[in-house]
Write a protein that holds these residues in place. Structure first.
Motif, PDB file in Angstrom:
ATOM      1  N   ALA A 143      -5.577  -0.619   7.763  1.00 51.76           N
ATOM      2  CA  ALA A 143      -6.605   0.264   7.198  1.00 51.76           C
ATOM      3  C   ALA A 143      -6.583   1.624   7.885  1.00 51.76           C
ATOM      4  CB  ALA A 143      -7.982  -0.381   7.336  1.00 51.76           C
ATOM      5  N   LEU A 155       0.813  -1.220   0.000  1.00 50.79           N
ATOM      6  CA  LEU A 155       0.000   0.000   0.000  1.00 50.79           C
ATOM      7  C   LEU A 155       0.846   1.269   0.000  1.00 50.79           C
ATOM      8  CD1 LEU A 155      -2.651  -1.262   2.566  1.00 50.79           C
ATOM      9  CD2 LEU A 155      -3.111  -0.680   0.169  1.00 50.79           C
ATOM     10  N   ASP A 194     -12.238  -2.199   1.471  1.00 51.05           N
ATOM     11  CA  ASP A 194     -12.155  -2.829   0.151  1.00 51.05           C
ATOM     12  C   ASP A 194     -10.748  -2.678  -0.421  1.00 51.05           C
ATOM     13  OD1 ASP A 194     -14.779  -3.635   0.234  1.00 51.05           O
ATOM     14  OD2 ASP A 194     -15.542  -2.020  -1.057  1.00 51.05           O
ATOM     15  N   ARG A 195     -10.186  -1.506  -0.281  1.00 48.82           N
ATOM     16  CA  ARG A 195      -8.836  -1.235  -0.802  1.00 48.82           C
ATOM     17  C   ARG A 195      -7.791  -2.103  -0.109  1.00 48.82           C
ATOM     18  NH1 ARG A 195      -6.178   4.795  -0.447  1.00 48.82           N
ATOM     19  NH2 ARG A 195      -4.118   4.324  -1.337  1.00 48.82           N
ATOM     20  N   VAL A 196      -7.900  -2.220   1.203  1.00 45.14           N
ATOM     21  CA  VAL A 196      -6.918  -2.999   1.951  1.00 45.14           C
ATOM     22  C   VAL A 196      -7.084  -4.489   1.677  1.00 45.14           C
ATOM     23  CG1 VAL A 196      -6.096  -3.572   4.268  1.00 45.14           C
ATOM     24  CG2 VAL A 196      -6.725  -1.220   3.712  1.00 45.14           C
ATOM     25  N   HIS A 197      -8.319  -4.973   1.593  1.00 45.54           N
ATOM     26  CA  HIS A 197      -8.556  -6.382   1.283  1.00 45.54           C
ATOM     27  C   HIS A 197      -8.016  -6.733  -0.094  1.00 45.54           C
ATOM     28  CE1 HIS A 197     -10.852  -8.450   4.426  1.00 45.54           C
ATOM     29  NE2 HIS A 197     -11.306  -7.265   4.764  1.00 45.54           N
ATOM     30  N   THR A 198      -8.221  -5.848  -1.047  1.00 46.25           N
ATOM     31  CA  THR A 198      -7.719  -6.097  -2.401  1.00 46.25           C
ATOM     32  C   THR A 198      -6.199  -6.191  -2.393  1.00 46.25           C
ATOM     33  OG1 THR A 198      -9.607  -4.958  -3.401  1.00 46.25           O
ATOM     34  CG2 THR A 198      -7.622  -5.196  -4.748  1.00 46.25           C
ATOM     35  N   ALA A 199      -5.562  -5.296  -1.663  1.00 48.88           N
ATOM     36  CA  ALA A 199      -4.100  -5.326  -1.594  1.00 48.88           C
ATOM     37  C   ALA A 199      -3.596  -6.585  -0.904  1.00 48.88           C
ATOM     38  CB  ALA A 199      -3.588  -4.088  -0.867  1.00 48.88           C
ATOM     39  N   ALA A 257     -14.983   1.808   1.569  1.00 48.06           N
ATOM     40  CA  ALA A 257     -13.987   1.968   0.508  1.00 48.06           C
ATOM     41  C   ALA A 257     -12.593   1.626   1.007  1.00 48.06           C
ATOM     42  CB  ALA A 257     -14.033   3.403  -0.029  1.00 48.06           C
ATOM     43  N   LEU A 258     -12.297   2.021   2.241  1.00 46.11           N
ATOM     44  CA  LEU A 258     -10.979   1.768   2.823  1.00 46.11           C
ATOM     45  C   LEU A 258     -10.732   0.268   2.986  1.00 46.11           C
ATOM     46  CD1 LEU A 258      -8.455   3.037   4.280  1.00 46.11           C
ATOM     47  CD2 LEU A 258      -9.816   2.908   6.381  1.00 46.11           C
ATOM     48  N   ASP A 268      -3.777   9.352   4.388  1.00 47.84           N
ATOM     49  CA  ASP A 268      -4.475   9.997   3.269  1.00 47.84           C
ATOM     50  C   ASP A 268      -5.317  11.195   3.693  1.00 47.84           C
ATOM     51  OD1 ASP A 268      -3.385   8.126   1.601  1.00 47.84           O
ATOM     52  OD2 ASP A 268      -5.223   6.935   1.369  1.00 47.84           O
TER      53      ASP A 268
END
Length: 423
Positions: free
Chosen positions: A112, A23, A92-97, A89-90, A119
């Motif tokens: 997260a 990330l 989702d972003r961390v899970h995807t990474a 959204a946060l 940010d």
């Protein structure tokens, strides 16, 4: 998310470092960090530091655990709890990474939070350790502005060690080379370990009883260090132990203001820290809500402390309150020393009703809690739920009902009551 990442504890930083790297290493882009470890008082101390910083007009990020009523409580962005769309959204972003790689619930939520803090513009970041310190997922900031170690005592022995020196060594693992640390009142065995590690790292310590002092005189909080004396109102959070927590927070705020070259508003900031603080489930009076209505005419109180030292602190709080027929409603996890928690409380309560914590597989059966209470010297019975327990307590003539034993039970109570959780 709970299904993918159950609430297991597996102390290592390898998974955290891997995900942070994917990330873009947000831990290196945080506003100045205050890192807080300790057995008891972390949350209250953090809340007071936040109240003081916000009184200066600063925007403050804060990370804490566990949450009580809603997950959002763990992540406070620039003064406000994270919103539902931002949290979704946060995560989702961390899970995807992270992908399919193993990771624990606490690790992924900590990452997260760090990403959100990096940010979102702010002036300061308050990070509360989840468990221990040395291998805790929050221990990834290379050079915080300040470290804080609140009182160290026995808890989580199966993970941190079964003696004070071993536990203190884990807490002292947050110390960084050259970074100052505020140290709250400690047992000598714990302080020796903290001082030895600080000496190896060249980390300056500001220690309770050596570099700063706090106490009560004529119903006023008196704080003193080399910069002078502050005469302040008593903390908004009840209990004698909050005096020490307030002193720790004030010491941190004084050091941060000195770092910034500020001193003219020290007294106002310290007063705000102790009077504007709000921290649910720390001997909290529930004056309104469904359960508060059910308890009337008795007063209803809530505390999430769950280890022997917390039992001692809660007993001292009860001893300092006006006399009342106090009835405890208690539920605990099977990882806790229930006898060590209840024994200090027994002289200050007329009876106890044991409950199980809804939704927690590690809850102690109510009958076992009642047995421990009887062994501690308390008249005890059981109840299928908190509402029924409140009715049982008031039917016996209780004028004060105190729900206690677990932050997870406290969270359930706040959800059922509908009023009193973090905002």
């Amino acid at each position: 998310m709970m299904t993918l990442h159950p609430k297991v504890i597996d102390l290592t930083l390898d998974r955290v470092w891997r995900l942070l790297g994917r990330l873009g290493n947000p831990q290196d882009r945080l506003p100045p960090v205050v890192h807080i470890a300790g057995t008891n008082g972390k949350g209250s101390t953090q809340a007071m530091i936040r109240a003081g910083l916000e009184a200066r007009g600063l925007r403050v990020h804060a990370y804490t655990s566990p949450h009580l009523a809603r997950f959002h409580e763990r992540i406070r962005l620039a003064g406000s709890l994270i919103s539902e769309p931002a949290l979704t959204a946060l995560l989702d972003r961390v899970h995807t990474a992270n992908g399919p790689d193993p990771i624990t619930y606490f690790e992924i939520t900590t990452v997260a939070a760090l990403l959100a803090f990096a940010d979102t513009p702010a002036d300061a970041t308050l990070l509360e350790v989840g468990l221990g310190g040395r291998l805790d997922a929050t221990n990834v900031v290379a050079s915080p502005a300040l470290c804080v170690i609140t009182p160290v005592d026995l808890d989580h022995q199966s993970y941190l060690g079964d003696t004070l020196p071993l536990i203190a060594a884990e807490k002292a693992g947050i110390l960084k080379r050259g970074v100052p640390c505020i140290v709250a009142r400690q047992h000598d065995a714990a302080l020796d370990v903290i001082e030895a590690r600080a000496a190896r790292l060249g980390a300056p310590l500001l220690v309770h009883g050596q570099h700063w002092h706090v106490g009560v005189e004529r119903d006023r909080l008196i704080y003193q260090d080399e910069r002078g004396l502050l005469d302040l109102p008593l903390p908004a959070l009840p209990g004698p132990h909050q005096i020490d927590n307030a002193g720790t927070a004030i010491a941190a705020l004084r050091h941060l203001s000195a770092q910034a070259g500020l001193s003219d508003t020290d007294a106002a900031v310290a007063e705000a820290a102790v009077t504007r603080v709000a921290w649910p489930a720390r001997m909290q009076r529930l004056a309104t809500g469904a359960l508060a209505d059910l308890a009337r005419p008795a007063t209803l109180w809530l505390d999430g402390g769950h280890n022997p030292a917390a039992g001692v602190a809660l007993a001292a709080t009860l001893a300092a309150m006006p006399p009342a027929r106090t009835h405890l409603i208690c539920g605990m996890l099977n990882t806790k020393d229930i006898g060590g928690y209840l024994r200090p409380l027994a002289p200050h309560a007329a009876a106890l009703t044991a409950v199980e914590i809804p939704g927690e597989t590690a809850t102690i059966p109510a009958a076992d809690t009642a047995r421990h209470a009887t062994a501690a010297g308390l008249a005890a019975d059981t109840s299928p739920d908190v509402s029924t327990a409140i009715r049982q307590a008031t039917a016996t003539g209780a004028t004060r009902v105190l729900i206690c034993g677990s932050l997870y039970l406290a969270g359930h109570v706040l959800r059922v009551n509908g009023v009193g959780g973090p905002v």
